[in-house]
Scaffold this motif. Structure first.
Motif, short mmCIF file in Angstrom:
data_model
loop_
_atom_site.label_atom_id
_atom_site.label_comp_id
_atom_site.label_asym_id
_atom_site.label_seq_id
_atom_site.Cartn_x
_atom_site.Cartn_y
_atom_site.Cartn_z
N MET A 4 -5.35 -3.69 6.53
CA MET A 4 -4.32 -3.32 7.87
C MET A 4 -5.52 -4.11 8.93
O MET A 4 -5.29 -4.75 10.12
CB MET A 4 -4.64 -2.25 7.62
N ARG A 5 -7.10 -3.72 9.41
CA ARG A 5 -7.72 -4.01 9.88
C ARG A 5 -8.15 -5.51 10.37
O ARG A 5 -8.08 -5.97 11.34
CB ARG A 5 -8.86 -3.98 10.02
N ASP A 8 -3.16 -5.39 -1.12
CA ASP A 8 -2.09 -5.59 -2.43
C ASP A 8 -2.06 -7.02 -2.79
O ASP A 8 -1.85 -7.72 -1.91
CB ASP A 8 -1.60 -4.32 -3.12
N PRO A 9 -1.22 -7.27 -3.46
CA PRO A 9 -0.92 -9.43 -4.11
C PRO A 9 -0.25 -9.71 -2.62
O PRO A 9 -0.10 -10.22 -2.42
CB PRO A 9 -0.52 -9.24 -5.53
N ALA A 33 0.67 -8.42 0.07
CA ALA A 33 -0.07 -7.98 1.09
C ALA A 33 -0.74 -9.00 1.26
O ALA A 33 -0.85 -9.75 2.72
CB ALA A 33 -0.44 -6.90 1.22
N ALA A 34 -1.66 -9.85 0.17
CA ALA A 34 -2.68 -10.88 0.16
C ALA A 34 -1.58 -12.32 0.61
O ALA A 34 -2.57 -13.13 1.41
CB ALA A 34 -3.20 -10.88 -1.09
N ASN A 35 -1.01 -12.40 -0.01
CA ASN A 35 0.05 -13.51 -0.34
C ASN A 35 0.51 -13.47 1.47
O ASN A 35 0.75 -14.89 1.95
CB ASN A 35 1.47 -13.24 -1.38
N GLU A 36 1.24 -12.65 1.64
CA GLU A 36 1.54 -12.60 3.38
C GLU A 36 0.45 -12.97 4.47
O GLU A 36 0.00 -14.28 4.93
CB GLU A 36 2.38 -11.14 3.17
N PHE A 37 -0.46 -12.81 3.98
CA PHE A 37 -1.89 -13.06 5.19
C PHE A 37 -2.30 -14.34 4.90
O PHE A 37 -2.77 -14.84 5.42
CB PHE A 37 -2.96 -12.19 4.80
N SER A 38 -2.14 -14.51 3.55
CA SER A 38 -2.13 -15.93 3.20
C SER A 38 -1.56 -17.32 4.08
O SER A 38 -1.34 -18.10 4.20
CB SER A 38 -2.97 -16.78 1.78
N LYS A 39 -0.30 -16.38 4.23
CA LYS A 39 0.82 -17.68 4.74
C LYS A 39 0.66 -17.82 5.99
O LYS A 39 0.67 -18.83 6.73
CB LYS A 39 2.12 -16.54 4.36
N ILE A 40 0.20 -16.48 6.39
CA ILE A 40 -0.25 -16.12 8.35
C ILE A 40 -1.66 -17.47 8.34
O ILE A 40 -1.13 -17.94 9.64
CB ILE A 40 0.02 -14.99 8.06
N LEU A 41 -2.74 -17.23 7.77
CA LEU A 41 -3.45 -18.04 7.93
C LEU A 41 -3.37 -19.51 8.50
O LEU A 41 -3.57 -20.77 8.55
CB LEU A 41 -5.08 -17.77 6.59
N GLU A 42 -2.44 -19.91 6.78
CA GLU A 42 -2.19 -21.16 6.64
C GLU A 42 -0.94 -21.74 7.52
O GLU A 42 -1.39 -23.01 8.02
CB GLU A 42 -1.23 -21.11 5.33
N SER A 43 0.31 -20.74 8.10
CA SER A 43 0.66 -21.59 9.22
C SER A 43 -0.04 -21.63 10.70
O SER A 43 0.18 -22.86 11.62
CB SER A 43 1.22 -20.39 9.43
#
Length: 96
Positions: free
Chosen positions: A1-2, A28-29, A31-41
């Motif tokens: 979350m941080r 969790d998988p 949240a990790a997927n969501e975070f990765s999509k943010i980074l890709e964007s």
């Protein structure tokens, strides 16, 4: 979350560079997927992202270039589009 809060702050300030250390650790998988999509964007919008990680899948998925270090020294640089995940893993295991 941080990590998410840190990225949210960077977004609010229109940061041009993000420095991340094990950014998906503890997620969790989903949240990790969501975070990765943010980074890709962000990457696609021109934000430079330097991410230290042991997650070869995420590194290959998000990165343009992947650096492998040993004892604090860069020993290999690989273009993500020019390697498969299995080749990246083999290189990492060989060099570590």
């Amino acid at each position: 979350m941080r990590q998410k809060v840190g990225v949210a702050i960077a977004l609010a300030k229109s940061a041009k560079v993000l420095l991340l250390d094990e950014s998906t650790s503890g997620l969790d998988p989903s949240a990790a997927n969501e975070f990765s999509k943010i980074l890709e964007s962000l990457r696609n919008d021109g934000v430079a992202i330097l991410m230290a990680t042991h997650d070869l899948f995420r590194a290959n998925e998000i990165g343009d270039r992947i650096g492998i270090t040993r004892a604090g020294r860069l020993v290999e640089t690989i273009k993500a589009k020019e390697t498969t995940l299995s080749e990246l893993e083999a290189t990492y295991l060989h060099l570590s």
